[in-house]
Design a protein around this motif. Sequence first.
Motif, PDB file in Angstrom:
ATOM      1  N   SER A   1      11.901  91.125  15.040  1.00  0.00           N
ATOM      2  CA  SER A   1      11.127  92.362  15.117  1.00  0.00           C
ATOM      3  C   SER A   1       9.860  92.251  14.280  1.00  0.00           C
ATOM      4  O   SER A   1       9.813  91.526  13.273  1.00  0.00           O
ATOM      5  CB  SER A   1      11.958  93.565  14.639  1.00  0.00           C
ATOM      6  OG  SER A   1      12.053  93.586  13.230  1.00  0.00           O
ATOM      7  N   THR A   2       8.837  93.006  14.678  1.00  0.00           N
ATOM      8  CA  THR A   2       7.561  93.015  13.967  1.00  0.00           C
ATOM      9  C   THR A   2       6.778  94.259  14.364  1.00  0.00           C
ATOM     10  O   THR A   2       7.029  94.858  15.414  1.00  0.00           O
ATOM     11  CB  THR A   2       6.733  91.755  14.282  1.00  0.00           C
ATOM     12  OG1 THR A   2       5.525  91.762  13.525  1.00  0.00           O
ATOM     13  CG2 THR A   2       6.388  91.674  15.767  1.00  0.00           C
ATOM     14  N   ARG A   3       5.831  94.616  13.536  1.00  0.00           N
ATOM     15  CA  ARG A   3       4.877  95.646  13.955  1.00  0.00           C
ATOM     16  C   ARG A   3       3.964  95.074  15.039  1.00  0.00           C
ATOM     17  O   ARG A   3       3.731  93.866  15.076  1.00  0.00           O
ATOM     18  CB  ARG A   3       4.019  96.086  12.767  1.00  0.00           C
ATOM     19  CG  ARG A   3       4.781  96.767  11.658  1.00  0.00           C
ATOM     20  CD  ARG A   3       3.822  97.275  10.607  1.00  0.00           C
ATOM     21  NE  ARG A   3       4.536  97.849   9.482  1.00  0.00           N
ATOM     22  CZ  ARG A   3       3.947  98.543   8.508  1.00  0.00           C
ATOM     23  NH1 ARG A   3       2.636  98.734   8.541  1.00  0.00           N
ATOM     24  NH2 ARG A   3       4.657  99.036   7.514  1.00  0.00           N
ATOM     25  N   PRO A   4       3.414  95.928  15.885  1.00  0.00           N
ATOM     26  CA  PRO A   4       2.483  95.426  16.903  1.00  0.00           C
ATOM     27  C   PRO A   4       1.260  94.796  16.251  1.00  0.00           C
ATOM     28  O   PRO A   4       0.730  95.305  15.273  1.00  0.00           O
ATOM     29  CB  PRO A   4       2.097  96.693  17.681  1.00  0.00           C
ATOM     30  CG  PRO A   4       3.206  97.656  17.423  1.00  0.00           C
ATOM     31  CD  PRO A   4       3.666  97.375  16.027  1.00  0.00           C
ATOM     32  N   ARG A   5       0.853  93.678  16.781  1.00  0.00           N
ATOM     33  CA  ARG A   5      -0.361  93.012  16.324  1.00  0.00           C
ATOM     34  C   ARG A   5      -0.836  92.093  17.432  1.00  0.00           C
ATOM     35  O   ARG A   5      -0.115  91.854  18.404  1.00  0.00           O
ATOM     36  CB  ARG A   5      -0.104  92.213  15.046  1.00  0.00           C
ATOM     37  CG  ARG A   5       0.935  91.096  15.215  1.00  0.00           C
ATOM     38  CD  ARG A   5       1.070  90.252  13.951  1.00  0.00           C
ATOM     39  NE  ARG A   5       1.559  91.030  12.833  1.00  0.00           N
ATOM     40  CZ  ARG A   5       1.677  90.558  11.598  1.00  0.00           C
ATOM     41  NH1 ARG A   5       1.310  89.319  11.332  1.00  0.00           N
ATOM     42  NH2 ARG A   5       2.151  91.309  10.640  1.00  0.00           N
ATOM     43  N   ASP A   6      -2.043  91.601  17.281  1.00  0.00           N
ATOM     44  CA  ASP A   6      -2.548  90.621  18.235  1.00  0.00           C
ATOM     45  C   ASP A   6      -1.611  89.419  18.221  1.00  0.00           C
ATOM     46  O   ASP A   6      -1.339  88.843  17.165  1.00  0.00           O
ATOM     47  CB  ASP A   6      -3.958  90.200  17.833  1.00  0.00           C
ATOM     48  CG  ASP A   6      -4.643  89.359  18.897  1.00  0.00           C
ATOM     49  OD1 ASP A   6      -3.981  88.454  19.450  1.00  0.00           O
ATOM     50  OD2 ASP A   6      -5.835  89.594  19.157  1.00  0.00           O
ATOM     51  N   HIS A   7      -1.123  89.047  19.374  1.00  0.00           N
ATOM     52  CA  HIS A   7      -0.135  87.971  19.440  1.00  0.00           C
ATOM     53  C   HIS A   7      -0.686  86.652  18.912  1.00  0.00           C
ATOM     54  O   HIS A   7       0.063  85.812  18.407  1.00  0.00           O
ATOM     55  CB  HIS A   7       0.367  87.810  20.874  1.00  0.00           C
ATOM     56  CG  HIS A   7       1.125  88.999  21.359  1.00  0.00           C
ATOM     57  ND1 HIS A   7       1.511  89.159  22.672  1.00  0.00           N
ATOM     58  CD2 HIS A   7       1.585  90.101  20.708  1.00  0.00           C
ATOM     59  CE1 HIS A   7       2.153  90.304  22.813  1.00  0.00           C
ATOM     60  NE2 HIS A   7       2.213  90.889  21.636  1.00  0.00           N
ATOM     61  N   ALA A   8      -1.987  86.485  18.965  1.00  0.00           N
ATOM     62  CA  ALA A   8      -2.589  85.262  18.436  1.00  0.00           C
ATOM     63  C   ALA A   8      -2.540  85.227  16.911  1.00  0.00           C
ATOM     64  O   ALA A   8      -2.638  84.160  16.301  1.00  0.00           O
ATOM     65  CB  ALA A   8      -4.034  85.146  18.906  1.00  0.00           C
ATOM     66  N   ASP A   9      -2.370  86.397  16.280  1.00  0.00           N
ATOM     67  CA  ASP A   9      -2.327  86.486  14.819  1.00  0.00           C
ATOM     68  C   ASP A   9      -0.901  86.532  14.271  1.00  0.00           C
ATOM     69  O   ASP A   9      -0.714  86.693  13.069  1.00  0.00           O
ATOM     70  CB  ASP A   9      -3.074  87.744  14.353  1.00  0.00           C
ATOM     71  CG  ASP A   9      -4.549  87.709  14.715  1.00  0.00           C
ATOM     72  OD1 ASP A   9      -5.094  86.591  14.809  1.00  0.00           O
ATOM     73  OD2 ASP A   9      -5.132  88.787  14.911  1.00  0.00           O
ATOM     74  N   LEU A  10       0.071  86.363  15.130  1.00  0.00           N
ATOM     75  CA  LEU A  10       1.461  86.533  14.710  1.00  0.00           C
ATOM     76  C   LEU A  10       1.977  85.373  13.878  1.00  0.00           C
ATOM     77  O   LEU A  10       2.966  85.497  13.169  1.00  0.00           O
ATOM     78  CB  LEU A  10       2.352  86.717  15.947  1.00  0.00           C
ATOM     79  CG  LEU A  10       3.814  87.079  15.731  1.00  0.00           C
ATOM     80  CD1 LEU A  10       3.933  88.351  14.890  1.00  0.00           C
ATOM     81  CD2 LEU A  10       4.532  87.262  17.059  1.00  0.00           C
ATOM     82  N   ARG A  11       1.326  84.235  13.936  1.00  0.00           N
ATOM     83  CA  ARG A  11       1.784  83.021  13.255  1.00  0.00           C
ATOM     84  C   ARG A  11       3.196  82.663  13.693  1.00  0.00           C
ATOM     85  O   ARG A  11       4.092  82.427  12.893  1.00  0.00           O
ATOM     86  CB  ARG A  11       1.703  83.180  11.735  1.00  0.00           C
ATOM     87  CG  ARG A  11       0.276  83.152  11.201  1.00  0.00           C
ATOM     88  CD  ARG A  11       0.204  83.101   9.708  1.00  0.00           C
ATOM     89  NE  ARG A  11       0.746  81.867   9.178  1.00  0.00           N
ATOM     90  CZ  ARG A  11       0.739  81.551   7.883  1.00  0.00           C
ATOM     91  NH1 ARG A  11       0.227  82.391   7.008  1.00  0.00           N
ATOM     92  NH2 ARG A  11       1.236  80.407   7.476  1.00  0.00           N
ATOM     93  N   LEU A  12       3.381  82.687  15.007  1.00  0.00           N
ATOM     94  CA  LEU A  12       4.648  82.284  15.595  1.00  0.00           C
ATOM     95  C   LEU A  12       4.337  81.543  16.891  1.00  0.00           C
ATOM     96  O   LEU A  12       4.438  82.084  17.991  1.00  0.00           O
ATOM     97  CB  LEU A  12       5.542  83.505  15.862  1.00  0.00           C
ATOM     98  CG  LEU A  12       6.961  83.211  16.345  1.00  0.00           C
ATOM     99  CD1 LEU A  12       7.715  82.369  15.324  1.00  0.00           C
ATOM    100  CD2 LEU A  12       7.721  84.504  16.617  1.00  0.00           C
ATOM    101  N   GLN A  13       3.935  80.283  16.734  1.00  0.00           N
ATOM    102  CA  GLN A  13       3.581  79.463  17.879  1.00  0.00           C
ATOM    103  C   GLN A  13       4.838  78.752  18.379  1.00  0.00           C
ATOM    104  O   GLN A  13       5.328  77.816  17.748  1.00  0.00           O
ATOM    105  CB  GLN A  13       2.507  78.453  17.484  1.00  0.00           C
ATOM    106  CG  GLN A  13       1.236  79.089  16.937  1.00  0.00           C
ATOM    107  CD  GLN A  13       0.618  80.080  17.905  1.00  0.00           C
ATOM    108  OE1 GLN A  13       0.474  79.790  19.102  1.00  0.00           O
ATOM    109  NE2 GLN A  13       0.254  81.253  17.411  1.00  0.00           N
TER     110      GLN A  13
END
Length: 404
Positions: A192-204
Amino acid sequence: MNWITDSRGVVIGDDNTIYQHFHGEAYAPLARKLISFTDLIADKTTGFVGRRFAVDAIDRFVAARSSGYFIIEGVPGVGKTSLLAHVVAERGYPHHFVVAALGVNRPEQFLENVSAQIIAAYQLDRPPLLPVEASRDGVFLSGLLAEAARSRPEPVVVVLDALDEVSHAGDPRENLLYLPPRLPDGVFLVVSTRPRDHADLRLQVESREFFLLDAGAAANLADVTEYLEIFAARPRMRDLLAAQGIAPALFVTTLLGKAEGNFMYLHHVLPAIEEGRLGAGGLGDLPQGLQAYYESHWRLMRGADFETWLTYRQPVIVYLAAAREPVSPAQLAAWTRLPLSRVVEALRVWREFVHVEGGRHRIYHASFRDFLQAKDEIGDIDLAGTNRKIANHLEQLLFGESPP
């Protein structure tokens, strides 16, 4: 209540199947790396309703993929942690809850905690002590997940809450918590996470699916409605509504609109209504949405007695927000240089925003800390300055008046 206990004093709950594995002699040494979330899970699942639509979405993902990350997004207060606590309580999955306010937000904590759970839960042929490399990067955990998947026919599912609260100042190319970019076949992480730009998630990662826990979605609003109906049927609430001539259906409809699909709003507002602290002027006077509720309480505390507010109530809540871990009233008194009795009184009036565990206090939910951060940004408080004062105080304790 102790929400979280780690190797400094392990408490292994009797009500969660994961922790049962550590009672046996073979895996008992691993308990030193365990973080028990038994009480957090119990707290977050009290009064839990619905969420069938979200659990079904998790199950569909696991059934349709060979492996991957199922990433649940949602604004603060919509119920992400409660949902994952419910899944863990029902199914006993290995799990980790990131709680930045308690300092449980570092990669080594996650890696050691989940590795210990995986070894014990799947009875892997591993030494009863974790090696040093277990917390160094994600390689050791990846190997354990592969072994676990080979040991059982059913999928391996790991639950991870609040990825957005992780502290990770390493190479920006690294995944948060050193999460594996590719999961072995049969392995799934529900995150789970707060909404954010998926490119900024640091989960590649190679395989992932996003699921929005949308406050305004029909399924979420149906769960909020059910929660309100159950609350309105409580004897005390039923009598209160009858005395005020308010039909239960009107109460439910009105609060449904006021809450805007946010369960944290209801966590604060419903007890205040039941206790007669809110809503005396009618349901229409209730604040609209969570942030408006925080603001109304802030103004109430400030307006009742401005001198008391400025001298006692504001400093206590600001220092509590600045603290990096739960603190005692005595510690707050030392920081604020206020009489202990005044600190205790201030904590009492802020009680609905404060979680107490073993005599130590912290802000209950990250959304209220966000609210206070916004106050700092507009100049209503000086949270940054408070952080510096705490740091200076700790430095003086360690090094004296003239630190090197």
